[in-house]
Design a protein around this motif. Structure first.
Motif, PDB file in Angstrom:
ATOM      1  N   ALA A  54       0.814  -1.217   0.000  1.00 47.96           N
ATOM      2  CA  ALA A  54       0.000   0.000   0.000  1.00 47.96           C
ATOM      3  C   ALA A  54       0.848   1.267   0.000  1.00 47.96           C
ATOM      4  N   ARG A  55       1.923   1.266   0.779  1.00 50.59           N
ATOM      5  CA  ARG A  55       2.774   2.455   0.854  1.00 50.59           C
ATOM      6  C   ARG A  55       3.475   2.716  -0.474  1.00 50.59           C
ATOM      7  N   THR A  56       3.961   1.650  -1.098  1.00 46.70           N
ATOM      8  CA  THR A  56       4.619   1.779  -2.398  1.00 46.70           C
ATOM      9  C   THR A  56       3.628   2.257  -3.451  1.00 46.70           C
ATOM     10  N   GLN A  57       2.424   1.681  -3.430  1.00 43.74           N
ATOM     11  CA  GLN A  57       1.387   2.106  -4.369  1.00 43.74           C
ATOM     12  C   GLN A  57       1.112   3.599  -4.244  1.00 43.74           C
ATOM     13  N   ALA A  58       0.952   4.066  -3.014  1.00 44.82           N
ATOM     14  CA  ALA A  58       0.620   5.479  -2.780  1.00 44.82           C
ATOM     15  C   ALA A  58       1.731   6.389  -3.283  1.00 44.82           C
ATOM     16  N   MET A  59       2.974   6.024  -3.000  1.00 50.55           N
ATOM     17  CA  MET A  59       4.099   6.858  -3.408  1.00 50.55           C
ATOM     18  C   MET A  59       4.262   6.862  -4.921  1.00 50.55           C
ATOM     19  N   LEU A  94       4.011  13.047 -13.240  1.00 54.07           N
ATOM     20  CA  LEU A  94       4.646  12.867 -14.542  1.00 54.07           C
ATOM     21  C   LEU A  94       3.624  12.723 -15.665  1.00 54.07           C
ATOM     22  N   GLY A  95       2.359  12.775 -15.325  1.00 56.63           N
ATOM     23  CA  GLY A  95       1.310  12.641 -16.324  1.00 56.63           C
ATOM     24  C   GLY A  95       1.056  11.220 -16.762  1.00 56.63           C
ATOM     25  N   ILE A  96       1.339  10.266 -15.875  1.00 53.52           N
ATOM     26  CA  ILE A  96       1.199   8.842 -16.212  1.00 53.52           C
ATOM     27  C   ILE A  96       0.101   8.211 -15.371  1.00 53.52           C
ATOM     28  N   ASP A  97      -0.799   7.487 -16.022  1.00 55.18           N
ATOM     29  CA  ASP A  97      -1.826   6.741 -15.308  1.00 55.18           C
ATOM     30  C   ASP A  97      -1.263   5.391 -14.888  1.00 55.18           C
ATOM     31  N   CYS A  98      -1.718   4.884 -13.750  1.00 54.53           N
ATOM     32  CA  CYS A  98      -1.282   3.565 -13.310  1.00 54.53           C
ATOM     33  C   CYS A  98      -2.476   2.739 -12.850  1.00 54.53           C
ATOM     34  N   LEU A  99      -2.340   1.441 -13.041  1.00 56.81           N
ATOM     35  CA  LEU A  99      -3.348   0.478 -12.611  1.00 56.81           C
ATOM     36  C   LEU A  99      -2.706  -0.467 -11.610  1.00 56.81           C
ATOM     37  N   ILE A 100      -3.416  -0.768 -10.549  1.00 55.85           N
ATOM     38  CA  ILE A 100      -2.883  -1.626  -9.487  1.00 55.85           C
ATOM     39  C   ILE A 100      -3.332  -3.067  -9.707  1.00 55.85           C
ATOM     40  N   LYS A 157       1.503   8.884  -6.637  1.00 58.04           N
ATOM     41  CA  LYS A 157       1.771  10.324  -6.491  1.00 58.04           C
ATOM     42  C   LYS A 157       2.823  10.786  -7.494  1.00 58.04           C
ATOM     43  N   CYS A 158       3.923  10.046  -7.583  1.00 61.92           N
ATOM     44  CA  CYS A 158       5.009  10.418  -8.495  1.00 61.92           C
ATOM     45  C   CYS A 158       4.580  10.315  -9.955  1.00 61.92           C
ATOM     46  N   LEU A 159       3.886   9.228 -10.295  1.00 66.99           N
ATOM     47  CA  LEU A 159       3.480   9.019 -11.677  1.00 66.99           C
ATOM     48  C   LEU A 159       2.439  10.042 -12.114  1.00 66.99           C
ATOM     49  N   THR A 160       1.543  10.403 -11.219  1.00 67.70           N
ATOM     50  CA  THR A 160       0.544  11.422 -11.538  1.00 67.70           C
ATOM     51  C   THR A 160       1.223  12.738 -11.886  1.00 67.70           C
ATOM     52  N   ILE A 219      11.382   5.719  -2.290  1.00 73.23           N
ATOM     53  CA  ILE A 219      11.062   6.206  -3.631  1.00 73.23           C
ATOM     54  C   ILE A 219      10.985   7.726  -3.645  1.00 73.23           C
ATOM     55  N   THR A 220      11.642   8.318  -4.636  1.00 72.13           N
ATOM     56  CA  THR A 220      11.574   9.769  -4.810  1.00 72.13           C
ATOM     57  C   THR A 220      11.122  10.101  -6.220  1.00 72.13           C
ATOM     58  N   GLN A 221      10.634  11.309  -6.416  1.00 68.77           N
ATOM     59  CA  GLN A 221      10.159  11.748  -7.723  1.00 68.77           C
ATOM     60  C   GLN A 221      11.248  11.644  -8.794  1.00 68.77           C
ATOM     61  N   SER A 222      12.423  12.159  -8.483  1.00 69.95           N
ATOM     62  CA  SER A 222      13.506  12.142  -9.466  1.00 69.95           C
ATOM     63  C   SER A 222      13.956  10.719  -9.778  1.00 69.95           C
ATOM     64  N   ALA A 223      13.943   9.847  -8.776  1.00 72.80           N
ATOM     65  CA  ALA A 223      14.349   8.458  -8.994  1.00 72.80           C
ATOM     66  C   ALA A 223      13.364   7.737  -9.910  1.00 72.80           C
ATOM     67  N   VAL A 224      12.069   8.015  -9.731  1.00 78.25           N
ATOM     68  CA  VAL A 224      11.055   7.393 -10.592  1.00 78.25           C
ATOM     69  C   VAL A 224      11.258   7.834 -12.034  1.00 78.25           C
ATOM     70  N   TYR A 225      11.456   9.128 -12.235  1.00 73.62           N
ATOM     71  CA  TYR A 225      11.664   9.671 -13.589  1.00 73.62           C
ATOM     72  C   TYR A 225      12.880   9.024 -14.255  1.00 73.62           C
ATOM     73  N   THR A 226      14.014   9.022 -13.537  1.00 77.35           N
ATOM     74  CA  THR A 226      15.252   8.472 -14.088  1.00 77.35           C
ATOM     75  C   THR A 226      15.119   6.982 -14.374  1.00 77.35           C
TER      76      THR A 226
END
Length: 199
Positions: free
Chosen positions: A20-25, A33-39, A28-31, A105-112
């Motif tokens: 749940a914590r990973t999903q939430a983070m 970046l303009g990316i939709d995600c499905l769980i 947030k980061c993907l949103t 998880i951080t925003q910049s790490a997700v992007y990279t």
């Protein structure tokens, strides 16, 4: 910051077996970046048509069948883990991951990480295509070599003359030379039995 450099990721990503914590983070980061995600959890997903990548949490992985389908589709896979130990890295590689996202998880790490996964996935795909093309080329050369040897024996020609006859025949019939060679080597063909090659 939008992920404009990789438009495909702006469609949908699957978050597979994430807590749940990973999903939430990640959401947030993907949103941002303009990316939709499905769980998704426990292999509970079949339609990959609109999916352009997968993020899977190694520590809770329970969707081996889904990841096998993802690999078959050639989609980028990112593995999330608490610890980048050699065993976790090897596990991620076996799953087909082309990047690892380490916690926290951080925003910049997700992007990279997404950019790395996508870029490496494209390179792997290009190498696979190049390998197939090289295999086809080698196969064609083998067929041509056999056809040349066949004419050398059957018509008592030099290697150069045998190849020239094949080449001219291919040009006359407007067929690829490998098709001409395969026809010549096919035992059941009239072409092979008569050994007819345009002079």
């Amino acid at each position: 910051m939008k992920l404009d450099a990789y438009q495909d990721f702006r469609s949908q990503l699957l978050l597979v077996d994430c807590d749940a914590r990973t999903q939430a983070m990640l959401d947030k980061c993907l949103t941002r970046l303009g990316i939709d995600c499905l769980i998704v959890a426990d292999d509970n997903w079949d339609d990959l048509e609109a999916i352009h990548g997968v993020i899977v949490e190694l520590d809770y992985l329970n969707s081996e069948r889904l990841l096998a389908s993802v690999r078959e589709q050639g989609l980028p896979i990112v593995a999330v883990t608490h610890h980048q130990t050699p065993s976790q890295i090897q596990r991620a590689l076996r799953l087909g991951a082309t990047a690892i996202l380490n916690k926290p998880i951080t925003q910049s790490a997700v992007y990279t990480t997404l950019m790395m996964a996508r870029g490496l996935n494209e390179r792997i795909h290009a190498l696979e295509i190049a390998k197939r093309d090289l295999t086809d080329t080698l196969s064609q050369r083998e067929v041509i070599a056999k056809a040349v040897a066949h004419l050398m024996v059957k018509l008592e020609l030099s290697e150069q003359d045998a190849y020239e006859r094949l080449r001219r025949h291919a040009m006359t019939t407007q067929e690829p030379i490998e098709h001409v060679c395969r026809s010549l080597l096919e035992p059941s063909s009239l072409f092979a039995r008569q050994g007819r090659i345009t002079p």
